[in-house]
Design an enzyme around this catalytic site. Structure first.
Site, mmCIF file in Angstrom:
data_model
loop_
_atom_site.group_PDB
_atom_site.id
_atom_site.type_symbol
_atom_site.label_atom_id
_atom_site.label_comp_id
_atom_site.label_asym_id
_atom_site.label_seq_id
_atom_site.Cartn_x
_atom_site.Cartn_y
_atom_site.Cartn_z
ATOM 1 N N CYS A 387 0.836 -1.204 0.000
ATOM 2 C CA CYS A 387 0.000 0.000 0.000
ATOM 3 C C CYS A 387 0.873 1.257 0.000
ATOM 4 O O CYS A 387 1.453 1.570 -1.029
ATOM 5 C CB CYS A 387 -1.010 -0.048 1.142
ATOM 6 S SG CYS A 387 -2.495 0.885 0.746
ATOM 7 N N HIS A 513 -3.588 -5.127 0.308
ATOM 8 C CA HIS A 513 -2.992 -5.648 1.555
ATOM 9 C C HIS A 513 -3.023 -7.172 1.557
ATOM 10 O O HIS A 513 -3.968 -7.775 2.074
ATOM 11 C CB HIS A 513 -3.791 -5.151 2.763
ATOM 12 C CG HIS A 513 -3.636 -3.696 3.021
ATOM 13 N ND1 HIS A 513 -2.761 -3.196 3.960
ATOM 14 C CD2 HIS A 513 -4.231 -2.625 2.447
ATOM 15 C CE1 HIS A 513 -2.828 -1.881 3.963
ATOM 16 N NE2 HIS A 513 -3.716 -1.509 3.053
ATOM 17 N N GLU A 515 -1.456 -9.148 3.376
ATOM 18 C CA GLU A 515 -1.314 -9.705 4.727
ATOM 19 C C GLU A 515 -2.644 -10.110 5.354
ATOM 20 O O GLU A 515 -2.706 -11.010 6.182
ATOM 21 C CB GLU A 515 -0.565 -8.718 5.639
ATOM 22 C CG GLU A 515 -1.314 -7.437 6.045
ATOM 23 C CD GLU A 515 -1.196 -6.309 5.030
ATOM 24 O OE1 GLU A 515 -0.928 -6.588 3.844
ATOM 25 O OE2 GLU A 515 -1.428 -5.141 5.417
HETATM 26 N N1 GLN Z 1 -2.035 6.712 2.770
HETATM 27 C C1 GLN Z 1 -2.139 5.934 1.591
HETATM 28 C C2 GLN Z 1 -3.524 6.069 0.937
HETATM 29 O O1 GLN Z 1 -4.451 6.496 1.549
HETATM 30 C C3 GLN Z 1 -1.812 4.477 1.843
HETATM 31 C C4 GLN Z 1 -2.754 3.771 2.742
HETATM 32 C C5 GLN Z 1 -2.259 2.480 3.293
HETATM 33 O O2 GLN Z 1 -1.053 2.222 3.295
HETATM 34 N N2 GLN Z 1 -3.132 1.655 3.787
HETATM 35 O O3 GLN Z 1 -3.699 5.743 -0.210
#
Ligand code: GLN
Length: 551
Positions: A387, A513, A515
């Site tokens: 992310c 994600h 994970e």
């Molecule tokens: N801050 C980033 C976004 O909003 C990444 C979010 C995250 O890592 N879950 O896109």
């Protein structure tokens, strides 16, 4: 089974005794006997969900397939049971009150005074029964967050009292998790806090059926009998929950204590198949008997609180057992990297076999993450960016390979001349923070021949998301020209889901994600691939250089 039965898990004496792990372990044991089980968490705080909570408060925010932002215990439930949870598995006081107040505004209470009893408790009971009423489960385990005696927990304990009565004998039980402290000076285990905690439950009209006693030392029969006598339970219902060196041992420890057998007996469920934990045992064996070893650096900004990256840490454990490889995780604070000299940076990152850059929000620590990524890219260290970690990899590449010095995400620099990461369609600065991100499962198509394809072994996958920003497709061609390719796309919206550097041994950034979907029985392909790459690169580095030239 003809109808659903309910198990409530409460906690006493102290917080953090591991109700989540006990619930997940019991769930696992019952599931291993062929029963259909789900686990629900009731959280007594007033936030609608933990999505808006700082990770320092409650650790990681876990995301379900259907896009609910939930407590990290739901992660344990999924990792142990290998089945999905949903929005219905996570309830907070905030959500209960929101529902009741909305209903009051609509006039649904027909002029009645709206009160904790019965209106709030009715809503809590309805949320508990709702899972059973789907017909999908033989047993619903409901974990009540907090500790008995907390003001916030009262409506939940009261709801358990009412439900136990309504459901009738043998249809529900209460397991109370307590602590048996050990006094070093006298060498004694003390039962008084447990007695008092049970008394407190009794004051609320709830008699626990089973006591799970967290302890550093084994409880002998005499002690179990004493606890049983003081707390109105049978001695077989006093279950020892001894400290374990890994949470994945707890189902086996609970089996040894016959927790599942006692639960089935109390619920009047005639003996199901015996528990089959063969595969679980194999996993534990591999975890405990590694044949290789690597070191992975986990770069994040909440590393002081390991719970902030719970699912990532567990996904690494699952994949490490798969490879029978001991993975030492070095927790690296991204801010600490920011002012390091090249030499110091080398010292910190040079010995790593893999670098993982974690998700996150806000500008703090970003430059450190970018530095770690540059190091991984330049030194050909396997890299997994998740992310925000993927977004930083894109920024790093734009700045140092393409040459756009002020490339950035508009999250950190709205006036950047190269906003390579930008706001997603449908998002805006004026938006409320709660539950408004791109959340939950979305499809992703993977290009054949990529590292991601190699890992998944297929070209269509689905992964969970939690973000507001995305790769800016305007720059796609520039990135490709310079050697970073998008190897995964969301087919409906053309959003970039995966980026890779094909000339690097293993450099993968994912907008989703992975994970959240790694479980004991199904370690995640990307984590398996990442550790495989780390192992291979380590071997290559160690292999002696053979000089075949005849000169
Ligand atoms: N801050 C980033 C976004 O909003 C990444 C979010 C995250 O890592 N879950 O896109």
């Amino acid at each position: 089974m003809s109808h659903t039965k309910y198990v409530f898990v409460t906690g006493g004496v102290a917080s953090s005794l591991g109700k989540g792990i006990i619930s997940a372990s019991l769930g696992k044991l019952l599931q291993a006997r062929g029963l259909r089980v789900t686990i629900q968490k009731l959280d007594p705080y007033i936030n609608i969900d933990p999505g808006t909570l700082n990770p320092y408060e409650h650790g990681e925010c876990y995301v379900t397939e259907d896009g609910a932002e939930t407590d990290l215990d739901l992660g344990h439930y999924e990792r142990f049971l290998n089945t999905n949870t949903s929005r219905a598995n996570s309830v907070t006081t905030g959500r209960i009150y929101q529902t009741v107040i909305d209903r009051e505004r609509k006039g649904d209470y027909l002029g009645k005074t709206v009160q904790v009893i019965p209106h709030i408790t009715d809503e809590i009971k309805q949320r508990i029964r709702q899972l059973g009423e789907t017909g999908n489960y033989d047993i619903v385990i409901t974990e009540i967050g907090g500790t008995v005696g907390d003001i916030e927990s009262l409506p939940y304990v009261e709801s358990v009292r009412q439900l136990k009565y309504e459901l009738g004998q043998h249809n529900s039980i209460v397991i109370h998790l307590t602590l048996i402290p050990y006094l070093k000076t006298s060498g004694e285990l003390k039962t008084k806090p447990t007695q008092n905690s049970v008394k407190m439950l009794l004051e609320s009209g709830v008699q626990p059926d089973i006591l799970a006693c967290r302890t550093e030392h084994s409880l002998n029969d005499e002690l179990k009998q004493k606890i049983a006598l003081f707390c109105n339970v049978t001695p077989e219902s006093v279950i020892e929950s001894i400290d374990a060196d890994t949470i994945y041992d707890v189902p086996l420890l609970m089996k040894k204590e016959q927790l599942d057998k006692v639960v089935l007996k109390k619920l009047n469920i005639e003996q199901y198949n015996d528990t089959d934990l063969t595969r679980w045992g194999e996993f534990l064996y591999k975890l405990r008997n590694p044949i290789s070893k690597i070191k992975i650096g986990l770069v994040g900004k909440y590393v002081e609180l390991k719970d902030a990256y719970k699912s990532i840490a567990e996904a690494i454990i699952h994949a490490s057992a798969y490879h029978q490889c001991k993975v030492e995780v070095e927790w690296i604070h991204s801010e600490d990297l920011e002012n390091l000299s090249d030499e110091a940076l080398h010292q910190t990152l040079g010995g790593l076999n893999g670098i993982l850059v974690a998700p996150g929000f806000g500008a703090r620590g970003i430059e450190g993450k970018i530095k770690a990524i540059q190091f991984a890219r330049e030194h050909k260290i396997p890299f997994l960016g998740i992310c925000l970690g993927m977004q930083c990899a894109v920024i790093e590449f734009a700045r140092h390979v393409i040459g756009w010095a002020d490339a950035n995400s508009t999250e950190f620099d709205p006036s950047s001349s190269y906003p390579v990461i930008g706001f997603m369609e449908g998002q805006s600065t004026g938006m409320h923070k709660g539950g408004t991100m791109r959340l939950g499962a979305y499809c992703c198509q993977i290009k054949a021949g990529s590292h991601a394809y190699q890992a998944y072994g297929k070209n269509e996958i689905s992964e969970r998301h939690r973000h507001r920003y995305e790769f800016n497709n305007e720059y796609l061609a520039d990135f490709k020209k310079h050697g970073m390719t998008a190897t995964g796309h969301n087919p409906e919206k053309s959003l970039v889901e995966i980026v890779e550097i094909p000339s690097h041994p293993w450099f993968v950034g994912v907008q989703f994600h992975p994970e959240y979907k790694s479980t004991v029985m199904n370690p995640h392909p990307l984590f398996i691939g990442f550790i495989q790459a780390a192992l291979s690169v380590k071997k290559e580095k160690q292999a002696p250089v053979v000089n075949n030239s005849k000169e």
